[in-house]
Design a protein around this motif. Structure first.
Motif, PDB file in Angstrom:
ATOM      1  N   LYS A 197       1.264  -5.365  -7.919  1.00 19.91           N
ATOM      2  CA  LYS A 197       2.062  -5.282  -6.698  1.00 19.91           C
ATOM      3  C   LYS A 197       1.205  -4.796  -5.527  1.00 19.91           C
ATOM      4  N   PHE A 198       0.340  -3.834  -5.800  1.00 22.40           N
ATOM      5  CA  PHE A 198      -0.567  -3.344  -4.761  1.00 22.40           C
ATOM      6  C   PHE A 198      -1.485  -4.468  -4.270  1.00 22.40           C
ATOM      7  N   LEU A 199      -2.072  -5.222  -5.198  1.00 24.24           N
ATOM      8  CA  LEU A 199      -2.970  -6.306  -4.825  1.00 24.24           C
ATOM      9  C   LEU A 199      -2.237  -7.383  -4.036  1.00 24.24           C
ATOM     10  N   ALA A 200      -1.004  -7.676  -4.425  1.00 25.45           N
ATOM     11  CA  ALA A 200      -0.220  -8.676  -3.702  1.00 25.45           C
ATOM     12  C   ALA A 200      -0.021  -8.248  -2.254  1.00 25.45           C
ATOM     13  N   ASN A 201       0.342  -6.996  -2.052  1.00 22.12           N
ATOM     14  CA  ASN A 201       0.500  -6.478  -0.694  1.00 22.12           C
ATOM     15  C   ASN A 201      -0.818  -6.509   0.072  1.00 22.12           C
ATOM     16  N   LYS A 202      -1.894  -6.166  -0.628  1.00 17.82           N
ATOM     17  CA  LYS A 202      -3.209  -6.139  -0.006  1.00 17.82           C
ATOM     18  C   LYS A 202      -3.637  -7.539   0.427  1.00 17.82           C
ATOM     19  N   PHE A 203      -3.426  -8.516  -0.435  1.00 16.62           N
ATOM     20  CA  PHE A 203      -3.833  -9.887  -0.129  1.00 16.62           C
ATOM     21  C   PHE A 203      -2.992 -10.500   0.985  1.00 16.62           C
ATOM     22  N   GLU A 204      -1.776  -9.983   1.177  1.00 11.46           N
ATOM     23  CA  GLU A 204      -0.916 -10.483   2.246  1.00 11.46           C
ATOM     24  C   GLU A 204      -1.058  -9.651   3.518  1.00 11.46           C
ATOM     25  N   ASN A 205      -2.168  -8.899   3.610  1.00  9.00           N
ATOM     26  CA  ASN A 205      -2.490  -8.101   4.803  1.00  9.00           C
ATOM     27  C   ASN A 205      -1.461  -7.021   5.088  1.00  9.00           C
ATOM     28  N   LYS A 206      -0.946  -6.450   4.025  1.00 10.07           N
ATOM     29  CA  LYS A 206       0.016  -5.373   4.165  1.00 10.07           C
ATOM     30  C   LYS A 206      -0.674  -4.042   3.901  1.00 10.07           C
ATOM     31  N   SER A 207      -0.196  -2.999   4.507  1.00  8.37           N
ATOM     32  CA  SER A 207      -0.811  -1.694   4.331  1.00  8.37           C
ATOM     33  C   SER A 207      -0.862  -1.311   2.857  1.00  8.37           C
ATOM     34  N   GLU A 208      -2.026  -0.838   2.381  1.00  9.29           N
ATOM     35  CA  GLU A 208      -2.164  -0.495   0.969  1.00  9.29           C
ATOM     36  C   GLU A 208      -1.353   0.734   0.581  1.00  9.29           C
ATOM     37  N   ASP A 209      -0.895   1.495   1.552  1.00 13.60           N
ATOM     38  CA  ASP A 209      -0.116   2.686   1.242  1.00 13.60           C
ATOM     39  C   ASP A 209       1.373   2.385   1.155  1.00 13.60           C
ATOM     40  N   THR A 210       1.765   1.160   1.488  1.00 12.59           N
ATOM     41  CA  THR A 210       3.171   0.792   1.469  1.00 12.59           C
ATOM     42  C   THR A 210       3.511   0.166   0.131  1.00 12.59           C
ATOM     43  N   GLU A 211       4.547   0.671  -0.514  1.00 17.33           N
ATOM     44  CA  GLU A 211       4.864   0.199  -1.858  1.00 17.33           C
ATOM     45  C   GLU A 211       5.880  -0.928  -1.842  1.00 17.33           C
ATOM     46  N   GLU A 212       6.882  -0.855  -0.980  1.00 19.52           N
ATOM     47  CA  GLU A 212       7.920  -1.889  -0.961  1.00 19.52           C
ATOM     48  C   GLU A 212       7.631  -2.912   0.117  1.00 19.52           C
ATOM     49  N   PRO A 213       7.639  -4.227  -0.208  1.00 20.94           N
ATOM     50  CA  PRO A 213       7.273  -5.264   0.752  1.00 20.94           C
ATOM     51  C   PRO A 213       8.130  -5.290   2.003  1.00 20.94           C
ATOM     52  N   GLU A 214       9.411  -4.891   1.878  1.00 22.41           N
ATOM     53  CA  GLU A 214      10.274  -5.009   3.037  1.00 22.41           C
ATOM     54  C   GLU A 214      10.104  -3.851   4.036  1.00 22.41           C
ATOM     55  N   MET A 215       9.296  -2.846   3.697  1.00 23.23           N
ATOM     56  CA  MET A 215       9.184  -1.668   4.544  1.00 23.23           C
ATOM     57  C   MET A 215       8.316  -1.884   5.765  1.00 23.23           C
ATOM     58  N   GLU A 216       7.332  -2.756   5.657  1.00 22.07           N
ATOM     59  CA  GLU A 216       6.404  -2.918   6.770  1.00 22.07           C
ATOM     60  C   GLU A 216       5.933  -4.361   6.816  1.00 22.07           C
ATOM     61  N   CYS A 217       5.912  -4.960   7.976  1.00 19.97           N
ATOM     62  CA  CYS A 217       5.466  -6.345   8.102  1.00 19.97           C
ATOM     63  C   CYS A 217       3.972  -6.398   8.356  1.00 19.97           C
ATOM     64  N   LYS A 229       7.651  -9.639   4.496  1.00 23.36           N
ATOM     65  CA  LYS A 229       9.035  -9.596   4.957  1.00 23.36           C
ATOM     66  C   LYS A 229      10.019  -9.803   3.809  1.00 23.36           C
ATOM     67  N   ALA A 230       9.482 -10.007   2.592  1.00 19.22           N
ATOM     68  CA  ALA A 230      10.332 -10.362   1.461  1.00 19.22           C
ATOM     69  C   ALA A 230      10.457  -9.216   0.465  1.00 19.22           C
ATOM     70  N   LYS A 231      11.364  -9.383  -0.467  1.00 16.62           N
ATOM     71  CA  LYS A 231      11.593  -8.404  -1.522  1.00 16.62           C
ATOM     72  C   LYS A 231      11.136  -8.981  -2.858  1.00 16.62           C
ATOM     73  N   LEU A 232      10.468  -8.156  -3.639  1.00 18.25           N
ATOM     74  CA  LEU A 232      10.044  -8.560  -4.972  1.00 18.25           C
ATOM     75  C   LEU A 232      11.260  -8.569  -5.888  1.00 18.25           C
ATOM     76  N   ILE A 233      11.554  -9.727  -6.480  1.00 19.45           N
ATOM     77  CA  ILE A 233      12.783  -9.841  -7.270  1.00 19.45           C
ATOM     78  C   ILE A 233      12.538 -10.017  -8.767  1.00 19.45           C
ATOM     79  N   LYS A 234      11.300 -10.391  -9.160  1.00 20.02           N
ATOM     80  CA  LYS A 234      11.048 -10.611 -10.587  1.00 20.02           C
ATOM     81  C   LYS A 234       9.562 -10.500 -10.879  1.00 20.02           C
ATOM     82  N   THR A 235       9.233  -9.938 -12.031  1.00 18.48           N
ATOM     83  CA  THR A 235       7.834  -9.848 -12.463  1.00 18.48           C
ATOM     84  C   THR A 235       7.735 -10.273 -13.927  1.00 18.48           C
ATOM     85  N   SER A 236       6.592 -10.823 -14.287  1.00 19.40           N
ATOM     86  CA  SER A 236       6.334 -11.199 -15.679  1.00 19.40           C
ATOM     87  C   SER A 236       4.832 -11.356 -15.869  1.00 19.40           C
ATOM     88  N   VAL A 237       4.401 -11.348 -17.126  1.00 22.33           N
ATOM     89  CA  VAL A 237       2.990 -11.526 -17.462  1.00 22.33           C
ATOM     90  C   VAL A 237       2.822 -12.845 -18.205  1.00 22.33           C
TER      91      VAL A 237
END
Length: 334
Positions: A197-217, A229-237
């Motif tokens: 989840k951290f890497l996903a936020n990082k790759f989408e140019n989101k602050s690395e300190d922000t945990e929830e995607p909808e908190m900061e654009c 701008k979106a919410k994480l709704i499902k995860t799997s490996v």
């Protein structure tokens, strides 16, 4: 034989015999037309292939139109005259082969047009600087299962450094990646998912300190499909490839799949082992993937088994080749 080994994970990547190397050369030059790219560039190759595939598709459509819709306007064999099997069923055979030709040509053109997009996925990687002073605990005193241990790496996220420990699969236990804090040796719960989840936020140019995607654009001009701008709704490996979305072309396994509620239903596939983005799939990519899987590789026949599907594809290709050669012979004769 050429053998390719990934030493970081002790995995066999692939191996090629002389026969396979010959096949790959034939496939590259006669199917993918790599020789065009070698003497020009990818854009020229793609344009030529799409133009020729469009001609083939239009030819198939004209056959379907003539033999399916406008058949009554053409002369039929006289009653009582001797008619061979091929002539008797010429119309039905022509329509079937035209449909097969159309599926191959359309899906091939659709697939090759995607090659015009600049592929930057291989460059998306997270490589932070880790200072020695951040490692408070040496890794040789960690409480590890040495019988299962495959590798140890270092990662840094949420302002913390972790030992990334890879365990092999055994008869009793699955393959596993755990994260041990290098400051106090505590184990991070759901560490692999948290890092993905951290890497996903990082790759989408989101602050690395922000945990929830909808908190900061990620930026003021971000599109409505942006992950930030979106919410994480499902995860799997994923431990194996999916022919319909995450196919073997992406190479990397295992990966963490993150599904977001964007309008274009974006999925990110994260390779936490190498801190890379393995794939980013949205609806446009999905439609092309479905087209290629069902119209080009005939995965709708998977219920009958791989051998039957391969036989059907081979038969379809041979029928198209036969009709093409017969048409060429008649053209030359006339």
């Amino acid at each position: 034989m050429d053998v390719y080994v990934e030493t970081a994970s002790s995995q066999l990547a692939t191996f090629n015999t002389d026969a396979r190397k010959t096949f790959l050369w034939l496939f590259d030059n006669f199917h993918s037309w790599s020789f065009l790219e070698a003497i020009s560039n990818n854009i020229v190759k793609t344009c030529i292939m799409v133009a020729l595939l469009s001609i083939i598709a239009l030819s198939a459509l004209s056959g379907i139109l003539i033999y399916g819709v406008l058949w009554k306007k053409f002369k039929k064999p006289k009653k009582g005259s001797k008619i061979g099997f091929l002539r008797l069923y010429h119309r039905q055979i022509g329509i079937c082969i035209s449909l097969l030709t159309l599926t191959f040509a359309f899906s091939g053109a659709y697939h090759i047009m995607n090659k015009l997009k600049l592929n930057t996925i291989q460059n998306v990687v997270y490589q932070p600087t880790i200072n020695i002073s951040e490692l408070k605990i040496p890794n040789n005193i960690l409480n590890l299962d040495l019988d299962r241990l495959s590798n140890i790496s270092l990662v840094k996220f949420k302002k913390q450094v972790y030992f990334q420990v890879f365990y092999n699969k055994t008869e009793d236990l699955p393959e596993e990646t755990i994260y041990i804090n290098a400051n106090d040796s505590s184990k991070l719960n759901n560490g692999n998912l948290e890092y993905a989840k951290f890497l996903a936020n990082k790759f989408e140019n989101k602050s690395e300190d922000t945990e929830e995607p909808e908190m900061e654009c990620c930026s003021s001009n971000a599109t409505e499909n942006a992950i930030c701008k979106a919410k994480l709704i499902k995860t799997s490996v994923l431990y194996k490839f999916d022919d319909r979305e995450y196919g073997f072309v992406f190479k990397r396994l295992p990966v963490v799949k993150l599904t977001y509620n964007t309008p274009n239903h974006t999925n990110l596939y994260i390779d936490t082992k190498t801190s890379r983005l393995a794939a980013k799939i949205a609806d446009a990519d999905r439609y092309e993937g479905y087209s290629f899987a069902f119209l080009h590789k005939f995965h709708y026949l998977d219920w009958a088994g791989k051998n039957f599907r391969d036989f059907f594809i081979l038969l379809a290709a041979l029928l198209i080749l036969t009709v093409s050669l017969l048409g060429l012979m008649i053209f030359i004769k006339k």
